[in-house]
Design an enzyme around this catalytic site. Structure first.
Site, PDB file in Angstrom:
ATOM      1  N   LEU A 120       0.875  -1.172   0.000  1.00 61.13           N
ATOM      2  CA  LEU A 120       0.000   0.000   0.000  1.00 61.13           C
ATOM      3  C   LEU A 120       0.906   1.214   0.000  1.00 61.13           C
ATOM      4  O   LEU A 120       1.873   1.271   0.763  1.00 61.13           O
ATOM      5  CB  LEU A 120      -0.889   0.020   1.241  1.00 61.13           C
ATOM      6  CG  LEU A 120      -2.217  -0.730   1.217  1.00 61.13           C
ATOM      7  CD1 LEU A 120      -2.891  -0.628   2.581  1.00 61.13           C
ATOM      8  CD2 LEU A 120      -3.146  -0.205   0.136  1.00 61.13           C
ATOM      9  N   ASP A 121       0.591   2.188  -0.841  1.00 63.16           N
ATOM     10  CA  ASP A 121       1.391   3.405  -0.878  1.00 63.16           C
ATOM     11  C   ASP A 121       1.377   4.103   0.473  1.00 63.16           C
ATOM     12  O   ASP A 121       0.470   3.912   1.287  1.00 63.16           O
ATOM     13  CB  ASP A 121       0.854   4.373  -1.940  1.00 63.16           C
ATOM     14  CG  ASP A 121       0.919   3.770  -3.333  1.00 63.16           C
ATOM     15  OD1 ASP A 121       1.844   2.983  -3.584  1.00 63.16           O
ATOM     16  OD2 ASP A 121       0.046   4.097  -4.149  1.00 63.16           O
ATOM     17  N   ILE A 122       2.362   4.964   0.683  1.00 64.81           N
ATOM     18  CA  ILE A 122       2.486   5.678   1.952  1.00 64.81           C
ATOM     19  C   ILE A 122       1.245   6.519   2.246  1.00 64.81           C
ATOM     20  O   ILE A 122       0.853   6.699   3.403  1.00 64.81           O
ATOM     21  CB  ILE A 122       3.755   6.546   1.954  1.00 64.81           C
ATOM     22  CG1 ILE A 122       4.028   7.080   3.351  1.00 64.81           C
ATOM     23  CG2 ILE A 122       3.670   7.658   0.923  1.00 64.81           C
ATOM     24  CD1 ILE A 122       5.384   7.712   3.500  1.00 64.81           C
ATOM     25  N   ASP A 123       0.583   7.015   1.193  1.00 65.57           N
ATOM     26  CA  ASP A 123      -0.594   7.856   1.389  1.00 65.57           C
ATOM     27  C   ASP A 123      -1.901   7.082   1.216  1.00 65.57           C
ATOM     28  O   ASP A 123      -2.968   7.677   1.047  1.00 65.57           O
ATOM     29  CB  ASP A 123      -0.557   9.068   0.450  1.00 65.57           C
ATOM     30  CG  ASP A 123      -0.148   8.707  -0.974  1.00 65.57           C
ATOM     31  OD1 ASP A 123       0.049   7.511  -1.242  1.00 65.57           O
ATOM     32  OD2 ASP A 123      -0.021   9.624  -1.805  1.00 65.57           O
ATOM     33  N   SER A 124      -1.809   5.744   1.263  1.00 67.73           N
ATOM     34  CA  SER A 124      -2.998   4.892   1.227  1.00 67.73           C
ATOM     35  C   SER A 124      -3.125   4.155   2.558  1.00 67.73           C
ATOM     36  O   SER A 124      -2.146   3.965   3.274  1.00 67.73           O
ATOM     37  CB  SER A 124      -2.908   3.871   0.086  1.00 67.73           C
ATOM     38  OG  SER A 124      -2.785   4.523  -1.159  1.00 67.73           O
TER      39      SER A 124
END
Length: 248
Positions: A120-124
């Site tokens: 998961l992306d850092i902003d997800s």
């Protein structure tokens, strides 16, 4: 398939373990081909040969844990990068979900070789799987994986009042990334500013790039399901074990 192939690869194909685990078991003398112990790394086998593993390997594999965490924003999935902490630092005795039904007891050795099966992306935010079990990693992120993943995605449209139906159809099927067509997805509106995405692949920042291609800006992204496993009521920043009666 009649050509010989590496024993470790064959073991992975048979679903016995990951290639890394296979090499470890071979070096320990825990692997037999047609009843004969094979301990030399790089050994090859033919597809008709019978591969088995000793009880020590099966017992060690049974100790390996899989952890489900509700990843908050600001944490990376894997190795620390750019000053951001990896999600595994959230796994400790105090952050275990109080409603976890597993009888498994937590101890520090479970953090060894605990790696993300997907990212998961850092902003997800949302459901992230950390596992010591190579079979689960292969099931979720292997080349032949058919496990779907569901996301809730909050969006803004910059080219008018509403995303045209034709562009929604493109999100479902018709887009390409990195020069390759994407697999068919299921994308539908949940409400006026939120879409649900169900995907069977996971290219880097795929959903955000898909949305950009049709004029949408993602303002929030949350993974709520991987295969049969849902995020459910797991609180943000907390984790639980994957139970022995659960599977993806």
């Amino acid at each position: 398939m009649t050509e010989p192939l590496r024993l470790s690869k064959r073991m992975s194909e048979l679903g016995l373990c990951s290639r890394r685990e296979a090499d470890e078991w071979i070096s320990r003398g825990w692997v037999r081909v047609d009843g004969i112990i094979i301990s030399e790394l790089g050994s090859k086998v033919l597809p008709h040969q019978h591969v088995t593993v000793d009880r020590q390997a099966s017992a060690e594999q049974a100790k390996r844990v899989t952890i489900l965490i509700n990843k908050p924003m600001g944490y990376v999935s894997g190795q620390a990068e750019d000053g951001y902490k990896p999600a595994v630092v959230l796994v400790n005795g105090a952050s275990r979900w109080k409603e976890d039904k597993s009888v498994q007891e937590f101890h520090g050795s479970q953090l060894r070789h605990l790696v993300p099966a997907g990212r998961l992306d850092i902003d997800s935010v949302g459901l992230l799987v950390l596992t010591q079990d190579g079979r689960i990693a292969k099931e979720l992120i292997g080349e032949d994986s058919s496990i779907d993943k569901e996301y809730l995605v909050r969006v803004q449209y910059h080219h008018g009042a509403k995303l045209p139906d034709s562009e929604l159809r493109r999100l479902n099927f018709g887009l390409s990334l990195d020069g390759k067509p994407l697999k068919r997805a299921i994308v539908k509106w949940q409400n006026e500013d939120q879409l649900s995405f169900t995907l069977r692949e996971g290219k880097k920042r795929q959903i955000r790039r898909m949305c950009e291609a049709v004029g949408l800006k993602v303002t929030g992204l949350k993974r709520i399901r991987i295969g049969k496993i849902t995020l459910g009521d797991l609180p943000t920043g907390e984790w639980r074990y994957l139970n022995i009666d659960e599977n993806f």
